[in-house]
Design a protein around this motif. Structure first.
Motif, PDB file in Angstrom:
ATOM      1  N   VAL A   9       0.852  -1.201   0.000  1.00 17.72           N
ATOM      2  CA  VAL A   9       0.000   0.000   0.000  1.00 17.72           C
ATOM      3  C   VAL A   9       0.879   1.239   0.000  1.00 17.72           C
ATOM      4  O   VAL A   9       1.916   1.287   0.669  1.00 17.72           O
ATOM      5  N   SER A  15      -3.377   1.269  -5.383  1.00 17.09           N
ATOM      6  CA  SER A  15      -3.051   0.415  -4.240  1.00 17.09           C
ATOM      7  C   SER A  15      -4.277   0.178  -3.362  1.00 17.09           C
ATOM      8  O   SER A  15      -4.404  -0.880  -2.734  1.00 17.09           O
ATOM      9  N   LEU A  19      -5.807  -3.319  -2.341  1.00 17.61           N
ATOM     10  CA  LEU A  19      -6.145  -3.640  -0.955  1.00 17.61           C
ATOM     11  C   LEU A  19      -7.532  -4.265  -0.868  1.00 17.61           C
ATOM     12  O   LEU A  19      -7.725  -5.272  -0.168  1.00 17.61           O
ATOM     13  N   ALA A  52      -5.244   2.520   5.383  1.00 13.68           N
ATOM     14  CA  ALA A  52      -5.359   1.215   4.744  1.00 13.68           C
ATOM     15  C   ALA A  52      -5.892   0.163   5.715  1.00 13.68           C
ATOM     16  O   ALA A  52      -6.706  -0.690   5.336  1.00 13.68           O
TER      17      ALA A  52
END
Length: 273
Positions: A9, A15, A19, A52
């Motif tokens: 990430v 990204s 994820l 994230a």
């Protein structure tokens, strides 16, 4: 201890798409998810990894999530974590990469050197979110596809979807298209008939196929357009990669490079064991 699925990430949109895909994948397989943010210089890494982690927890609440921040080259960090990973998952491009269809430099380096399967998440939302119910595996002449076929079988099983095995081939030079098929592969030619290439590859993974629904596609012509076309309505495209003799890394080859850069769905590159 169960090996985690590792996802890189960096805060980019690509990204975050990776994820989401990785969280769904970890949930399907019942494995932990590990978030890795690596940066050679100073960065706002704590914000990236915190955002994230919250996103992963919201996407797959039942999946154990861990994270780490490393101050080193992202490709080196990911390759290192890949030595003990279920798989590595990356976005199609990261921060600093030119917008467009091409894979970023980090993703290409990781795909060429990792010891575990590497999934580059690309394509439209329907492909990334597994709405087609189809996993494609490219099967080549030789012994480079065995591990890829087994990986594809596993993916099709946990997704409860169709597995499509594709083998593209070119007619031997000087052979007439009206010649009997058996003569195309006379004793002096080492190649197997195209249909046998697929049969042999699937036979080697028979214990993993089980009750899977499998279809075969034998396509006369270059492998690149054959696989790109097959992947148009696919959730995942799986290809194998041979290891270099006497050198570190994999022989990605022109076809795998093209798929990593242009495939319309997520691509898994699986090292030959």
């Amino acid at each position: 201890m169960t090996m985690p699925l590792v996802v890189g990430v960096d805060g980019s949109e690509a990204s975050l798409e990776a994820l989401d895909w990785a969280a769904d994948e970890a949930d399907r397989h019942g494995v932990p998810l590990h978030l890795l943010h690596a940066e050679a210089g100073e960065s706002e890494s704590s914000d990236v990894i915190a955002t994230a982690s919250l996103r992963a927890a919201g996407r797959a609440p039942s999946v154990p999530v861990s994270s780490e921040v490393l101050q080193e080259d992202p490709a080196v960090a990911l390759i290192g974590r890949g030595r003990n990973a279920f798989a590595l998952v990356l976005g199609s491009r990261g921060l600093g990469d030119l917008a467009g269809m091409l894979l970023g430099a980090v993703g290409l380096a990781v795909a060429a050197r990792a010891d575990c399967p590497v999934v580059v998440v690309r394509g439209a939302a329907d492909n990334r979110q597994s709405r087609f119910g189809r996993v494609i595996v490219g099967v080549e002449e030789g012994e480079g596809s065995g591990t890829a076929v087994r990986f594809a079988c596993r993916e099709a099983r946990v997704r409860r979807c169709l597995l499509v095995a594709v083998h593209a081939w070119n007619r031997p030079p000087g052979r007439s298209p009206v010649s009997p098929p058996a003569r195309w592969y006379a004793p002096q030619a080492p190649r197997r008939p195209p249909a046998q290439v697929l049969d042999d590859a699937l036979r080697g993974a028979a214990e993993r196929i089980g009750e899977l629904v499998v279809t075969r596609q034998v396509i006369e012509g270059p492998a690149r357009p054959a696989l790109l076309n097959a992947a148009t309505e696919a959730d995942l495209l799986v290809v194998g990669a041979r290891r270099r003799r006497g050198h570190t890394g994999l022989q990605l080859g022109l076809i795998n490079h093209a798929l990593l850069h242009h495939a319309p769905c997520p691509v898994a590159v699986v090292p030959q064991i």
